[in-house]
Design a protein around this motif. Structure first.
Motif, short mmCIF file in Angstrom:
data_model
loop_
_atom_site.label_atom_id
_atom_site.label_comp_id
_atom_site.label_asym_id
_atom_site.label_seq_id
_atom_site.Cartn_x
_atom_site.Cartn_y
_atom_site.Cartn_z
N GLY A 207 -28.81 -3.30 7.88
CA GLY A 207 -29.35 -2.46 6.80
C GLY A 207 -30.86 -1.89 7.20
O GLY A 207 -31.52 -2.74 7.93
N GLU A 208 -31.29 -0.62 6.75
CA GLU A 208 -32.63 -0.31 7.12
C GLU A 208 -33.41 -0.10 5.75
O GLU A 208 -33.02 0.72 4.95
CB GLU A 208 -32.52 1.26 7.87
CG GLU A 208 -31.80 1.05 9.14
CD GLU A 208 -32.84 0.29 10.14
OE1 GLU A 208 -33.89 0.29 10.02
OE2 GLU A 208 -32.23 -0.56 11.07
N PRO A 209 -34.28 -1.09 5.44
CA PRO A 209 -34.97 -0.87 4.27
C PRO A 209 -35.62 0.44 3.90
O PRO A 209 -35.53 0.87 2.74
CB PRO A 209 -35.96 -1.91 4.39
CG PRO A 209 -35.44 -2.89 5.40
CD PRO A 209 -34.96 -2.19 6.45
N GLU A 210 -36.16 1.15 4.98
CA GLU A 210 -36.65 2.40 4.74
C GLU A 210 -35.94 3.42 3.94
O GLU A 210 -36.27 4.33 3.48
CB GLU A 210 -37.28 3.03 6.06
CG GLU A 210 -38.52 2.08 6.63
CD GLU A 210 -37.87 0.94 7.18
OE1 GLU A 210 -36.59 0.91 7.50
OE2 GLU A 210 -38.81 0.17 7.86
N GLY A 211 -34.75 3.29 4.18
CA GLY A 211 -33.60 4.16 3.72
C GLY A 211 -32.99 3.80 2.49
O GLY A 211 -32.03 4.32 2.04
N LEU A 212 -33.33 2.53 1.85
CA LEU A 212 -32.91 2.14 0.35
C LEU A 212 -33.38 2.65 -0.49
O LEU A 212 -34.67 2.58 -0.65
CB LEU A 212 -32.65 0.68 0.48
CG LEU A 212 -31.99 -0.17 1.80
CD1 LEU A 212 -31.84 -1.47 1.68
CD2 LEU A 212 -30.51 0.36 1.58
N LYS A 213 -32.95 2.70 -1.60
CA LYS A 213 -33.46 3.16 -2.85
C LYS A 213 -34.20 1.82 -3.58
O LYS A 213 -34.98 1.97 -4.25
CB LYS A 213 -32.42 3.66 -3.76
CG LYS A 213 -32.99 4.45 -4.97
CD LYS A 213 -31.86 5.02 -5.73
CE LYS A 213 -32.33 6.27 -6.63
NZ LYS A 213 -31.44 7.20 -7.31
N ALA A 214 -33.29 0.54 -3.42
CA ALA A 214 -33.83 -0.50 -4.24
C ALA A 214 -32.84 -1.65 -3.65
O ALA A 214 -31.64 -1.38 -3.13
CB ALA A 214 -33.68 -0.56 -5.49
N VAL A 215 -33.21 -2.93 -3.91
CA VAL A 215 -32.09 -3.75 -3.55
C VAL A 215 -32.00 -4.85 -4.99
O VAL A 215 -33.03 -5.08 -5.55
CB VAL A 215 -32.82 -4.81 -2.53
CG1 VAL A 215 -31.97 -6.25 -2.57
CG2 VAL A 215 -32.66 -4.28 -1.13
N LEU A 216 -30.82 -5.16 -5.43
CA LEU A 216 -30.60 -5.97 -6.48
C LEU A 216 -30.75 -7.60 -5.82
O LEU A 216 -29.79 -7.96 -5.18
CB LEU A 216 -29.41 -6.05 -7.04
CG LEU A 216 -29.00 -7.06 -8.21
CD1 LEU A 216 -30.03 -6.70 -9.26
CD2 LEU A 216 -27.81 -6.67 -8.69
N LEU A 217 -31.71 -8.51 -6.03
CA LEU A 217 -31.95 -9.74 -5.74
C LEU A 217 -31.61 -10.82 -6.83
O LEU A 217 -32.18 -10.72 -7.84
CB LEU A 217 -33.39 -9.82 -5.22
CG LEU A 217 -33.90 -11.12 -4.69
CD1 LEU A 217 -33.26 -11.50 -3.47
CD2 LEU A 217 -35.31 -11.09 -4.40
N GLY A 218 -30.90 -11.57 -6.42
CA GLY A 218 -30.40 -12.59 -7.12
C GLY A 218 -29.04 -12.42 -8.15
O GLY A 218 -28.55 -13.22 -9.01
N GLY A 219 -28.45 -11.28 -7.92
CA GLY A 219 -27.26 -11.05 -8.81
C GLY A 219 -27.57 -10.55 -10.14
O GLY A 219 -28.60 -9.86 -10.56
N ALA A 220 -26.73 -10.48 -10.93
CA ALA A 220 -26.71 -9.94 -12.53
C ALA A 220 -27.99 -10.54 -13.17
O ALA A 220 -28.69 -9.79 -13.81
CB ALA A 220 -25.30 -10.25 -13.33
N ALA A 221 -28.21 -11.97 -13.03
CA ALA A 221 -29.22 -12.59 -13.43
C ALA A 221 -30.45 -12.56 -12.30
O ALA A 221 -31.08 -13.45 -12.08
CB ALA A 221 -29.25 -13.84 -13.85
N GLY A 222 -30.66 -11.05 -11.81
CA GLY A 222 -31.66 -10.98 -11.02
C GLY A 222 -32.52 -9.91 -11.20
O GLY A 222 -32.55 -9.51 -12.42
#
Length: 489
Positions: free
Chosen positions: A367-382
């Motif tokens: 994955g290329e962080p610069e091209g990402l809109k966001a990351v969901l960290l931790g799942g639904a409870a994240g």
């Protein structure tokens, strides 16, 4: 006193009839009203419409759920298939099939592809379906030492303490404290392996159970030995049928080899997200609706059938044999499993040292962080985040949870993803306490209208914080964090 569990008795009588429910209630020693209450509570005892269902997880939402739903009869809760999404479940009579990439396989034999695993310590370099294969990779040494008396319970507990092992299910509670508390309790004591992995975005436990059952069992037996457990239970998500079969075969192989230090059995879970909460899990094992208990008392004091009980996550227990192989090596590079999916080139399960920056973890998966809109960290409870320098370890600013990392590219509608999470919480709330069913229902309505009022979200948070368990208490995290990400964009 230990009694036959109502759920296994009901499972043995599927498809259920009035006579079957009455017989199960009699054998379990519960009222007919309680038995029917359980039948109406757990989805697997209800009628399921035949047809094709979309597995509704964050990755499917990001791919455009509207088009993916064409030709289906509805959606199915997440199954740990995010690395393969979009995925479908097909129901034909009493049979269920997993469909990925146009190919279908029965639940009874489906396993996550072995190639999804990337690691050295917690992940096997090759499949370990047999006792011989596991032994050839250096397994069973600690278990054999315990059997011979060369490893004492206290020495084991001390090693876990010195390793600083924290629970890998999301709570990050010190493992040695929980085990020592149970060991101090009066017999009989129990150890329960929490394998009810239902958090959207996570598939680490499923992979371990399906491909490394002997490592999980060795860790569970060692922990059971350390606390003086009279029995070990593996509470496994009902949909993980291949894992359940493999675990039963592995238990038989260990027993035949004289290495089953504690009587061990598999218990099929109730099949709901709330079953992953440790007290709700115990309620379901005792034959009731999976609803969280008031605490205190905690399970280490009064758990299964009122006895001292250690409830531990699959990955937590898998770490114990590795710690005993070499404490210093473990402490130098403490490994943690991360389920990485979404907009990365190689979604899968990655074993990384705790403290690895989020951006580096994403790059490991292509994955290329610069091209990402966001990351969901931790799942639904994240939470949603764009902090790619964030160190992936516990007790930091952002919740690590069980280690889910879902990446979303620039073209993804994050509100569609959030709506899926809000719908998941609303559907999975057990309804026992008032703040949770009320708050999750209001949250879903707000998200569907795409309300961006931060003050209103804080009011929602105040309501949900009053929930009895973590399901409600964390349900608003993703909503609030999405507003923060949008504000920072």
């Amino acid at each position: 006193m230990e009694k036959p569990g109502l759920l296994p008795l009901l499972d043995a009588r599927l498809p259920l009839t009035e006579e079957g429910v009455a017989e199960a209630a009699r054998l379990a020693g519960v009222s007919l009203a309680q038995a029917w209450g359980v039948v109406r509570y757990y989805p697997r005892y209800g009628e399921v419409r035949e047809g094709r269902y979309l597995v509704d997880d964050p990755v499917a939402r990001a791919r455009g759920i509207g088009s993916l739903l064409e030709g289906t009869v509805g959606t199915h809760p997440p199954l740990g298939l995010e690395a393969l999404a979009p995925a479908y479940v097909r129901v034909e009579g009493e049979e269920r099939w997993v469909e990925v990439g146009g190919r279908a396989e029965p639940f009874a034999t489906f396993r996550l592809p072995f190639a999804l695993g990337h690691g050295r310590k917690l992940l096997p370099p090759e499949p370990t379906d047999t006792l011989e294969a596991y032994r050839a990779q250096g397994g069973l040494r600690a278990l054999e030492a315990a059997r011979k008396g060369d490893l004492t319970p206290e020495a084991l507990l001390k090693a876990v303490e010195e390793a600083g092992l924290l629970g890998r299910g999301g709570a990050a509670f010190p493992t040695h404290l929980k085990l020592r508390a149970v060991a101090r309790g009066e017999a009989p004591r129990y150890l329960v392996v929490n394998g009810d992995e239902s958090e959207p975005g996570n598939f680490k436990d499923r992979f371990l159970l399906e491909h490394h059952p002997f490592l999980v069992l060795e860790g569970a037996l060692l922990a059971g030995f350390a606390v003086g457990a009279s029995r070990v239970y593996l509470y496994i998500r009902e949909e993980f049928q291949a894992a359940i079969r493999g675990l039963k075969e592995a238990i038989g192989a260990l027993e035949e080899a004289g290495l089953l230090l504690v009587p061990t059995e598999v218990f099929q879970s109730g099949g709901l997200y709330i079953c992953g909460e440790e007290t709700a899990l115990l309620e379901s094992m005792e034959g009731r609706r999976a609803e969280p208990r008031l605490k205190p008392p905690f399970p280490v004091e009064k758990g299964l059938w009122g006895r001292p009980t250690a409830v531990q996550n699959v990955e937590t227990l898998a770490a114990i044999p590795r710690i005993l192989e070499g404490l210093e090596a473990w402490r130098r590079e403490e490994p943690k499993l991360f389920s990485i999916s979404g907009d990365v080139a190689a979604p899968g399960l990655y074993e990384l040292p705790l403290g690895t920056p989020l951006g580096e973890a994403l790059r490991r998966a292509g994955g290329e962080p610069e091209g990402l809109k966001a990351v969901l960290l931790g799942g639904a409870a994240g939470v949603f985040t764009r902090d790619f320098a964030f160190p992936l370890r516990y007790r930091e600013r952002l919740p690590l949870g069980a280690g889910a990392v879902v990446a979303f590219g620039e073209g993804v509608d994050l509100w569609a993803v959030l709506e899926g999470l809000a719908h998941f919480f609303q559907e999975e709330s057990c309804g026992k306490c008032f703040p949770c069913p009320l708050g999750t229902t209001v949250q879903l309505a707000l998200v569907q209208r795409r309300v961006r009022d931060a003050r209103l979200v804080e009011d929602l948070a105040s309501t949900l914080k009053g929930s009895l368990c973590g399901l409600g208490q964390s349900a608003y995290w993703a909503y609030r964090s999405l507003l923060e990400v949008e504000g920072a964009a």
